[in-house]
Scaffold this motif. Structure first.
Motif, PDB file in Angstrom:
ATOM      1  N   ALA A  83       7.303   1.184  -3.278  1.00  0.00           N
ATOM      2  CA  ALA A  83       6.584   0.165  -2.513  1.00  0.00           C
ATOM      3  C   ALA A  83       7.302  -1.175  -2.583  1.00  0.00           C
ATOM      4  O   ALA A  83       7.458  -1.874  -1.568  1.00  0.00           O
ATOM      5  N   GLN A  84       7.736  -1.535  -3.775  1.00  0.00           N
ATOM      6  CA  GLN A  84       8.442  -2.811  -3.949  1.00  0.00           C
ATOM      7  C   GLN A  84       9.776  -2.818  -3.219  1.00  0.00           C
ATOM      8  O   GLN A  84      10.152  -3.814  -2.582  1.00  0.00           O
ATOM      9  N   LEU A 101       4.915   2.447  -7.676  1.00  0.00           N
ATOM     10  CA  LEU A 101       5.109   1.062  -7.230  1.00  0.00           C
ATOM     11  C   LEU A 101       6.575   0.757  -6.948  1.00  0.00           C
ATOM     12  O   LEU A 101       6.875  -0.160  -6.177  1.00  0.00           O
ATOM     13  N   PHE A 102       7.495   1.490  -7.550  1.00  0.00           N
ATOM     14  CA  PHE A 102       8.918   1.216  -7.333  1.00  0.00           C
ATOM     15  C   PHE A 102       9.270   1.307  -5.851  1.00  0.00           C
ATOM     16  O   PHE A 102       9.896   0.402  -5.280  1.00  0.00           O
ATOM     17  N   TYR A 146       7.132   2.309   4.761  1.00  0.00           N
ATOM     18  CA  TYR A 146       6.875   2.929   3.468  1.00  0.00           C
ATOM     19  C   TYR A 146       5.981   4.142   3.660  1.00  0.00           C
ATOM     20  O   TYR A 146       4.901   4.049   4.268  1.00  0.00           O
ATOM     21  N   VAL A 190       0.702  -3.571  -2.962  1.00  0.00           N
ATOM     22  CA  VAL A 190       1.951  -4.238  -3.356  1.00  0.00           C
ATOM     23  C   VAL A 190       2.894  -4.336  -2.162  1.00  0.00           C
ATOM     24  O   VAL A 190       3.517  -5.377  -1.921  1.00  0.00           O
ATOM     25  N   TYR A 191       3.028  -3.254  -1.431  1.00  0.00           N
ATOM     26  CA  TYR A 191       3.921  -3.234  -0.272  1.00  0.00           C
ATOM     27  C   TYR A 191       3.516  -4.280   0.755  1.00  0.00           C
ATOM     28  O   TYR A 191       4.343  -5.073   1.227  1.00  0.00           O
ATOM     29  N   ASP A 198       1.586  -6.926   0.383  1.00  0.00           N
ATOM     30  CA  ASP A 198       1.579  -8.300  -0.139  1.00  0.00           C
ATOM     31  C   ASP A 198       2.975  -8.884  -0.268  1.00  0.00           C
ATOM     32  O   ASP A 198       3.153 -10.106  -0.202  1.00  0.00           O
ATOM     33  N   THR A 199       3.987  -8.037  -0.463  1.00  0.00           N
ATOM     34  CA  THR A 199       5.331  -8.545  -0.742  1.00  0.00           C
ATOM     35  C   THR A 199       6.325  -8.233   0.378  1.00  0.00           C
ATOM     36  O   THR A 199       7.520  -8.469   0.232  1.00  0.00           O
ATOM     37  N   ALA A 235      -0.056   0.883  -4.619  1.00  0.00           N
ATOM     38  CA  ALA A 235       1.268   0.816  -4.004  1.00  0.00           C
ATOM     39  C   ALA A 235       1.197   0.201  -2.613  1.00  0.00           C
ATOM     40  O   ALA A 235       2.040  -0.632  -2.242  1.00  0.00           O
ATOM     41  N   ALA A 253       9.250  -3.004   0.593  1.00  0.00           N
ATOM     42  CA  ALA A 253       8.841  -4.358   0.975  1.00  0.00           C
ATOM     43  C   ALA A 253      10.023  -5.315   0.932  1.00  0.00           C
ATOM     44  O   ALA A 253      10.202  -6.141   1.839  1.00  0.00           O
ATOM     45  N   GLN A 254      10.833  -5.211  -0.104  1.00  0.00           N
ATOM     46  CA  GLN A 254      11.980  -6.105  -0.262  1.00  0.00           C
ATOM     47  C   GLN A 254      12.992  -5.914   0.871  1.00  0.00           C
ATOM     48  O   GLN A 254      13.574  -6.886   1.370  1.00  0.00           O
TER      49      GLN A 254
END
Length: 325
Positions: A173-174, A170-171, A183, A200-201, A203-204, A197, A177-178
């Motif tokens: 992916a986050q 998840l790191f 990705y 999360v990517y 959605d954010t 993952a 996204a940020q």
């Protein structure tokens, strides 16, 4: 196939062959991918692995670039904590200047090797902690907007080299996204967190100058042949060789028979190893196409990066061609 296909090449060194043979094979594989309409070919940074020749990733990309015409080439990826962002910006700025509009830069935060090799790289376990900041510093150099006053990466390519975040957790992916970056998930060997993952990517995700909408690349292993049984045989040969290599690292005896390898893969420890390659397509072109289309839909992928692991280069090239047919 509607979904874009790309290629991951580990530049394997086959038994009885040299690194030079591996590089010649990588050129032929990239040419086959170019002829067959693949979007890009990526090479991964690994160290201290006698069967993988892609350790000097940027050098290999330059070699293949000089022997191809159109296909995008890149790192999948550069393990950024092993390097200073400035040096990587200089390397990929050079590549981007030599091959405008054809170079990608995928970034990961793993060492790409074992702990002893990590120390030989002059890297510490804490190096990965600054990965997000290092990505931003690198991006600044490549875009001609250095974050370090008085320091610029030369050459700066006329066309920006796009960045990709690689990961299996998840790191990544986050972070992707940020930062608003594409990705790429390593589901070809670390499949467990794929769906979480990607969710999360997506959605954010925040749009960026490079990318307006999320873009997911998912890794998948492929063995394609005209005959189903031959494809299955190639898969068995390749995964036995992979397992044998893992079991013999560190100087263990290398004379495991195929029957012993198969028995190990049926053990609890072996089943865990086999599960790492659960996303594998093996069969005729129609069977492979059906698997890949289903996998892309299940994974929520916009692009698939395929890893063809047949032992013989002729079989890998044919697998690349048949998968795109």
């Amino acid at each position: 196939m509607a979904i874009p296909l790309s290629l991951l090449d580990l530049a394997p060194i086959a038994p009885g062959q040299s690194a030079r043979d591996s590089f010649a094979a990588s050129v032929e594989l990239a040419r086959a991918a170019e002829r067959s309409g693949y979007r890009r070919v990526w090479y991964a940074e690994h160290h201290n692995m006698p069967t993988i020749a892609s350790s000097a990733t940027a050098v290999l990309i330059g070699h293949v670039g000089a022997h191809t015409d159109r296909i995008r080439l890149g790192a999948g990826g550069i393990m950024l904590p092993n390097h200073s962002p400035l040096v990587i910006a200089e390397q990929f700025g050079t590549l981007g200047s030599l091959f405008p509009g054809r170079i990608d830069l995928g970034l990961g935060r793993a060492p790409g090797s074992d702990q002893t090799t990590l120390r030989a790289l002059r890297r510490s376990n804490e190096s990965a902690d600054t990965f997000p900041q290092d990505v931003l510093e690198l991006n600044g150099y490549l875009a001609g907007r250095s974050r370090i006053p008085g320091v610029r990466a030369v050459p700066t390519p006329a066309e920006p080299v796009p960045l990709f975040i690689l990961g299996s957790s998840l790191f990544g992916a986050q972070l992707a996204a940020q930062l608003g970056l594409p990705y790429a998930f390593a589901s070809h060997f670390a499949p467990d967190a794929l769906h979480q993952a990607v969710a999360v990517y997506r959605d954010t995700f925040r749009p960026s100058e490079q990318l307006a909408e999320p873009w997911v690349i998912a890794g998948v292993n492929v063995f394609a042949a005209e005959d189903h049984d031959r494809a299955v045989e190639m898969r068995a040969e390749a995964y036995r060789a992979r397992t044998r290599g893992m079991l013999t690292r560190g100087g263990a005896p290398a004379d495991f028979t195929d029957a012993e390898i198969d028995a190990f893969l049926e053990s609890p420890e072996g089943r865990g190893l086999a599960a790492m390659t659960r996303y594998t397509a093996a069969g005729t072109p129609a069977e492979v196409r059906e698997f890949l289309e289903g996998f892309a839909k299940e994974a929520g992928a916009d692009e698939l990066i395929t890893a063809h692991h047949a032992q013989r280069i002729e079989d890998r090239i044919r697998s690349v061609e048949l998968t795109a047919s």
